[in-house]
Enzyme design. Structure first.
Site, PDB file in Angstrom:
ATOM      1  N   GLY A  46       0.835  -1.199   0.000  1.00  0.00           N
ATOM      2  CA  GLY A  46       0.000   0.000   0.000  1.00  0.00           C
ATOM      3  C   GLY A  46       0.860   1.234   0.000  1.00  0.00           C
ATOM      4  O   GLY A  46       2.037   1.199   0.380  1.00  0.00           O
ATOM      5  N   GLN A  51       2.915   9.937   1.657  1.00  0.00           N
ATOM      6  CA  GLN A  51       4.225   9.278   1.600  1.00  0.00           C
ATOM      7  C   GLN A  51       5.056   9.754   0.410  1.00  0.00           C
ATOM      8  O   GLN A  51       6.268   9.555   0.380  1.00  0.00           O
ATOM      9  CB  GLN A  51       4.069   7.746   1.511  1.00  0.00           C
ATOM     10  CG  GLN A  51       3.562   7.131   2.793  1.00  0.00           C
ATOM     11  CD  GLN A  51       3.462   5.626   2.670  1.00  0.00           C
ATOM     12  OE1 GLN A  51       2.492   5.102   2.166  1.00  0.00           O
ATOM     13  NE2 GLN A  51       4.503   4.922   3.103  1.00  0.00           N
ATOM     14  N   CYS A  95       6.526  -0.449   6.940  1.00  0.00           N
ATOM     15  CA  CYS A  95       6.077   0.717   6.184  1.00  0.00           C
ATOM     16  C   CYS A  95       7.197   1.141   5.236  1.00  0.00           C
ATOM     17  O   CYS A  95       8.358   1.173   5.636  1.00  0.00           O
ATOM     18  CB  CYS A  95       5.749   1.854   7.147  1.00  0.00           C
ATOM     19  SG  CYS A  95       5.228   3.371   6.345  1.00  0.00           S
ATOM     20  N   LEU A  96       6.837   1.469   4.013  1.00  0.00           N
ATOM     21  CA  LEU A  96       7.848   1.917   3.049  1.00  0.00           C
ATOM     22  C   LEU A  96       8.534   3.199   3.519  1.00  0.00           C
ATOM     23  O   LEU A  96       9.650   3.490   3.106  1.00  0.00           O
ATOM     24  CB  LEU A  96       7.204   2.132   1.677  1.00  0.00           C
ATOM     25  CG  LEU A  96       6.692   0.848   0.994  1.00  0.00           C
ATOM     26  CD1 LEU A  96       5.892   1.194  -0.251  1.00  0.00           C
ATOM     27  CD2 LEU A  96       7.838  -0.089   0.658  1.00  0.00           C
ATOM     28  N   HIS A 137      -3.708   0.938   7.955  1.00  0.00           N
ATOM     29  CA  HIS A 137      -2.370   1.537   7.947  1.00  0.00           C
ATOM     30  C   HIS A 137      -2.331   2.752   7.010  1.00  0.00           C
ATOM     31  O   HIS A 137      -1.808   3.812   7.371  1.00  0.00           O
ATOM     32  CB  HIS A 137      -1.372   0.456   7.498  1.00  0.00           C
ATOM     33  CG  HIS A 137       0.043   0.909   7.359  1.00  0.00           C
ATOM     34  ND1 HIS A 137       1.049   0.478   8.197  1.00  0.00           N
ATOM     35  CD2 HIS A 137       0.627   1.760   6.479  1.00  0.00           C
ATOM     36  CE1 HIS A 137       2.193   1.048   7.829  1.00  0.00           C
ATOM     37  NE2 HIS A 137       1.961   1.835   6.785  1.00  0.00           N
ATOM     38  N   GLU A 138      -2.891   2.597   5.809  1.00  0.00           N
ATOM     39  CA  GLU A 138      -2.835   3.699   4.836  1.00  0.00           C
ATOM     40  C   GLU A 138      -3.707   4.867   5.273  1.00  0.00           C
ATOM     41  O   GLU A 138      -3.346   6.033   5.093  1.00  0.00           O
ATOM     42  CB  GLU A 138      -3.245   3.209   3.443  1.00  0.00           C
ATOM     43  CG  GLU A 138      -2.382   2.088   2.865  1.00  0.00           C
ATOM     44  CD  GLU A 138      -0.895   2.364   2.913  1.00  0.00           C
ATOM     45  OE1 GLU A 138      -0.487   3.535   2.824  1.00  0.00           O
ATOM     46  OE2 GLU A 138      -0.135   1.387   3.066  1.00  0.00           O
ATOM     47  N   HIS A 141      -1.990   7.013   7.660  1.00  0.00           N
ATOM     48  CA  HIS A 141      -1.053   7.956   7.035  1.00  0.00           C
ATOM     49  C   HIS A 141      -1.722   9.294   6.754  1.00  0.00           C
ATOM     50  O   HIS A 141      -1.073  10.342   6.802  1.00  0.00           O
ATOM     51  CB  HIS A 141      -0.515   7.406   5.715  1.00  0.00           C
ATOM     52  CG  HIS A 141       0.702   6.531   5.846  1.00  0.00           C
ATOM     53  ND1 HIS A 141       1.891   6.988   6.365  1.00  0.00           N
ATOM     54  CD2 HIS A 141       0.915   5.235   5.503  1.00  0.00           C
ATOM     55  CE1 HIS A 141       2.774   6.000   6.336  1.00  0.00           C
ATOM     56  NE2 HIS A 141       2.215   4.928   5.830  1.00  0.00           N
TER      57      HIS A 141
HETATM   58 ZN    ZN Z   1       3.115   3.118   5.663  1.00  0.00          ZN
END
Ligand code: ZN
Length: 168
Positions: A46, A51, A95-96, A137-138, A141
């Site tokens: 995701g 981000q 997480c990226l 999670h997204e 963000h």
């Molecule tokens: Zn993330």
């Protein structure tokens, strides 16, 4: 197509509240394309607009719960809201924007999300397991929340060796 740079955790924009998308034209469509293209190059499931430095309420999530033989696909969510949730799951999350770190996070096991598509049409989508985790999670963000804020504990490096497919 344009690949965007993924911001990492010290970047202040990751901590901001993202604003709703109110115009559903070329600009929004380009943003969604960029999110998809950028996520496709990553080992993640995701990606949220903040981000990549865009403080707008837009995310893409890969639906990995597909029947055997069928391809995984991306779900685009604009202005997403969780309208139903149930159950709990506790497990590792990454997480990226927080590379090479994993923590144990408890999330609902099922969520129903109401969102808009890139034309502005409202729709609902359900997720279970990893997809439910990823939706939560997204959407976090979009409020400037990172999983490290809510992790019960972070994993030691030897505990997460070999991981990497679960980064959002
Ligand atoms: Zn993330």
């Amino acid at each position: 197509m344009a690949l965007r740079t993924i911001l990492t955790k010290e970047e202040p924009r990751l901590r901001k509240h993202s604003r709703p998308i109110t115009e559903f034209g070329q600009k929004t469509s380009d943003l969604m394309d960029d999110l998809r293209d950028t996520l496709a190059t990553q080992e993640g499931v995701g990606l949220a607009a903040p981000q990549v430095g865009i403080l707008r309420r837009a995310v893409v999530v890969i639906e990995t719960n597909v029947p055997e033989g069928e391809d995984e696909y991306m779900i685009e969510l604009i202005n997403p809201e969780i309208i139903e949730s149930s159950g709990t799951q506790t497990g590792p999350e990454g997480c990226l924007s927080v590379p090479k770190e994993f923590g144990i996070v408890t999330r609902p096991d099922y969520v129903k999300v109401r969102a808009q598509d890139r034309e502005g049409n409202f729709f609902e989508v359900e997720g279970t397991g990893l997809t439910a985790r990823c939706f939560c999670h997204e959407i976090d963000h979009l409020e400037g929340v990172l999983f490290t804020d809510i992790a019960e504990r972070m994993l030691d490096p030897e505990e997460y060796q070999g991981r990497g497919e679960e980064e959002d």
